[in-house]
Design a protein around this motif. Structure first.
Motif, PDB file in Angstrom:
ATOM      1  N   PRO A   1      58.854  79.071  36.509  1.00 34.51           N
ATOM      2  CA  PRO A   1      58.941  77.633  36.222  1.00 34.51           C
ATOM      3  C   PRO A   1      60.381  77.135  36.297  1.00 34.51           C
ATOM      4  CG  PRO A   1      57.595  78.772  34.583  1.00 34.51           C
ATOM      5  CD  PRO A   1      58.301  79.835  35.386  1.00 34.51           C
ATOM      6  N   PRO A   2      60.564  75.847  36.422  1.00 28.99           N
ATOM      7  CA  PRO A   2      61.920  75.277  36.443  1.00 28.99           C
ATOM      8  C   PRO A   2      62.677  75.571  35.160  1.00 28.99           C
ATOM      9  CG  PRO A   2      60.326  73.679  37.259  1.00 28.99           C
ATOM     10  CD  PRO A   2      59.542  74.827  36.721  1.00 28.99           C
ATOM     11  N   LEU A   3      64.006  75.701  35.301  1.00 27.33           N
ATOM     12  CA  LEU A   3      64.933  75.921  34.183  1.00 27.33           C
ATOM     13  C   LEU A   3      64.730  77.277  33.510  1.00 27.33           C
ATOM     14  CD1 LEU A   3      64.824  72.360  32.527  1.00 27.33           C
ATOM     15  CD2 LEU A   3      66.430  73.231  34.240  1.00 27.33           C
ATOM     16  N   GLU A   4      64.179  78.217  34.233  1.00 26.34           N
ATOM     17  CA  GLU A   4      64.019  79.562  33.679  1.00 26.34           C
ATOM     18  C   GLU A   4      64.635  80.585  34.635  1.00 26.34           C
ATOM     19  OE1 GLU A   4      60.105  80.677  32.525  1.00 26.34           O
ATOM     20  OE2 GLU A   4      59.779  78.929  31.226  1.00 26.34           O
ATOM     21  N   ASP A   5      65.238  81.626  34.067  1.00 27.42           N
ATOM     22  CA  ASP A   5      65.833  82.732  34.829  1.00 27.42           C
ATOM     23  C   ASP A   5      66.870  82.251  35.836  1.00 27.42           C
ATOM     24  OD1 ASP A   5      64.178  84.405  33.404  1.00 27.42           O
ATOM     25  OD2 ASP A   5      62.636  84.491  34.978  1.00 27.42           O
TER      26      ASP A   5
ATOM     27  N   GLY B   1      62.842  76.214  39.803  1.00 28.32           N
ATOM     28  CA  GLY B   1      61.816  77.239  39.845  1.00 28.32           C
ATOM     29  C   GLY B   1      61.730  77.928  41.193  1.00 28.32           C
ATOM     30  N   THR B   2      60.718  78.784  41.340  1.00 28.51           N
ATOM     31  CA  THR B   2      60.476  79.505  42.587  1.00 28.51           C
ATOM     32  C   THR B   2      59.036  79.282  43.038  1.00 28.51           C
ATOM     33  OG1 THR B   2      59.805  81.529  41.430  1.00 28.51           O
ATOM     34  CG2 THR B   2      62.147  81.284  41.961  1.00 28.51           C
ATOM     35  N   ASP B   3      58.767  79.604  44.305  1.00 28.32           N
ATOM     36  CA  ASP B   3      57.412  79.438  44.832  1.00 28.32           C
ATOM     37  C   ASP B   3      56.600  80.715  44.623  1.00 28.32           C
ATOM     38  OD1 ASP B   3      58.464  81.160  46.661  1.00 28.32           O
ATOM     39  OD2 ASP B   3      58.239  79.851  48.385  1.00 28.32           O
ATOM     40  N   TYR B   4      55.495  80.840  45.346  1.00 30.79           N
ATOM     41  CA  TYR B   4      54.557  81.932  45.090  1.00 30.79           C
ATOM     42  C   TYR B   4      55.083  83.291  45.536  1.00 30.79           C
ATOM     43  CZ  TYR B   4      53.316  82.001  50.045  1.00 30.79           C
ATOM     44  OH  TYR B   4      53.347  82.112  51.422  1.00 30.79           O
ATOM     45  N   VAL B   5      56.134  83.326  46.360  1.00 27.07           N
ATOM     46  CA  VAL B   5      56.719  84.612  46.760  1.00 27.07           C
ATOM     47  C   VAL B   5      58.089  84.843  46.128  1.00 27.07           C
ATOM     48  CG1 VAL B   5      55.460  84.739  48.939  1.00 27.07           C
ATOM     49  CG2 VAL B   5      57.690  83.610  48.861  1.00 27.07           C
ATOM     50  N   GLY B   6      58.597  83.878  45.362  1.00 28.39           N
ATOM     51  CA  GLY B   6      59.880  84.040  44.696  1.00 28.39           C
ATOM     52  C   GLY B   6      61.047  83.364  45.374  1.00 28.39           C
TER      53      GLY B   6
END
Length: 304
Positions: free
Chosen positions: A77-81, A86-91
Motif C-alpha cells: 500500500p502507499p506510504l509503506e516500506d 505503493g507497488t503493483d501486483y509484481v512489486g
C-alpha cells in the motif's frame, strides 16, 4: 520663440493612451494573453499542465530506477516500506512508473497531434479553397473516416502492425483528423470571400501562396484551440489502447500501468486509481487551457 516651440511640440506629440486604448494598440497577441490571464480556470490548468510536463521530463533524472524492475513486495500500500504510492501486483514502484511513463504518454499525444494537424490541415485547406470536384472528393473521404469508430479503428491499425510508440501515435492521428479537416474547411470557405484574399489573387499570387501566406494565418485561432484539445484526446486514446493490451510492452506509460493491474483493482486499488488520476488531471488541464484559448483567440468573445 520658446513659447512657439513648446506649442509646436505639444501639437506634434500624440496624446497619452488610456488603459483600454493602450491595450488595443498593443496588438491582438497581447490582448489574447491578457484575456487568457483573466480566466482563472485556464491559468490553473496551464500551471497544472506545466507541473505535469516538468515532472515527466525532469523526474526520470531524479528517479533513475528502472520502472520495470521489482522494487518491493507485491501490492504494498502507499506510504509503506518506503514506497510513496505503493507497488503493483509484481512489486514495481508506482511512483517510478508514473514519472517514467509520462514521457511516453505525452510524446505519443504530441506526435499524434502533429499527424492530426498534417492531415487535417491539408485536407481541410484544399477542400475549402477549391470548389467543385476536389471539395466533394475530399469531403467524401473525410466523411468515410469520420463514421468509423475511432478507438476501434485505432485498435485495428495497431493490431495489424507492431504495437510500438510510433505506430500508436500514427494510429491516433489517423482516427482524429476528420474533425480538424471540417473545421479548417469551414474557416477557409469563410475567408475565401474576403477582400484581402481577392486582392492577393488579383496581384498574381499563386494558389499555394494564397493558402499558406494569406488564408492560413487568419484561420489559425480555432485550429490552435482544436489542436490543444486533441492533445488531451490523444492522451486518453493512448491510455485506452495500452489498457486493452495494445501498447508497447517495452515502454512504460500511464496506460500500461493501468492495464497491467486491471485484474487486481480490488486488491491493489492504488495501482489503477493513481495512474488514472494522473491521466484525468492531464486531460483536465489541457481542456482548461483549450477553453481559455477559445475565449482569448476569438475576437467575438473578447470584451474590448
Amino acid at each position: 520663440m520658446d513659447t512657439r516651440s513648446r506649442t509646436d511640440a505639444q501639437a506634434v506629440t500624440p496624446p497619452a493612451l488610456g488603459g483600454e486604448a493602450a491595450a488595443r494598440a498593443a496588438g491582438p497577441f497581447r490582448q489574447a494573453a491578457e484575456m487568457f490571464c483573466k480566466n482563472r480556470a485556464a491559468v490553473l490548468g496551464l500551471a497544472l499542465l506545466c507541473i505535469i510536463v516538468a515532472v515527466s521530463l525532469a523526474g526520470p533524472f531524479f528517479l533513475s530506477a528502472d520502472p520495470f524492475e521489482i522494487a518491493g513486495a507485491p501490492m504494498t500500500p502507499p506510504l509503506e516500506d518506503g514506497h510513496l504510492l505503493g507497488t503493483d501486483y509484481v512489486g514495481r514502484d508506482i511512483l517510478t512508473g508514473i514519472v517514467h511513463g509520462g514521457r511516453a504518454t505525452l510524446a505519443v499525444a504530441l506526435a499524434a497531434t502533429l499527424c492530426n494537424l498534417l492531415i487535417g490541415l491539408s485536407v481541410g485547406a484544399l477542400a475549402g479553397y477549391y470548389q467543385g470536384a476536389p471539395n466533394t472528393l475530399l469531403m467524401k473521404i473525410t466523411e468515410f473516416f469520420q463514421v468509423l469508430p475511432p478507438l476501434l479503428f485505432a485498435m485495428v491499425l495497431v493490431s495489424l502492425f507492431s504495437p510500438s510508440i510510433g505506430m500508436i501515435a500514427v494510429a491516433i492521428g489517423l482516427v482524429t483528423w476528420p474533425s480538424l479537416a471540417r473545421l479548417t474547411r469551414g474557416e477557409f470557405m469563410r475567408i475565401r470571400e474576403l477582400e484581402y484574399v481577392t486582392a492577393a489573387q488579383l496581384i498574381g499570387a499563386g494558389h499555394c501562396r494564397v493558402i499558406t501566406r494569406v488564408m492560413l494565418p487568419n484561420a489559425l485561432p480555432p485550429i490552435i484551440v482544436n489542436a490543444t484539445l486533441n492533445v488531451g484526446s490523444a492522451v486518453l486514446y493512448e491510455a485506452g489502447l495500452s489498457f486493452l493490451g495494445l501498447g508497447d510492452p517495452n515502454v512504460m506509460s500511464w496506460g500500461l500501468l493501468i492495464g497491467a493491474s486491471r485484474d487486481y483493482i480490488f486488491d491493489a486499488w492504488w495501482a489503477v486509481t493513481l495512474p488514472g488520476l494522473v491521466i484525468f488531471l492531464t486531460s483536465l488541464s489541457i481542456c482548461l487551457v483549450g477553453d481559455g484559448l477559445t475565449t482569448a483567440l476569438n475576437p467575438k468573445l473578447r470584451k474590448l
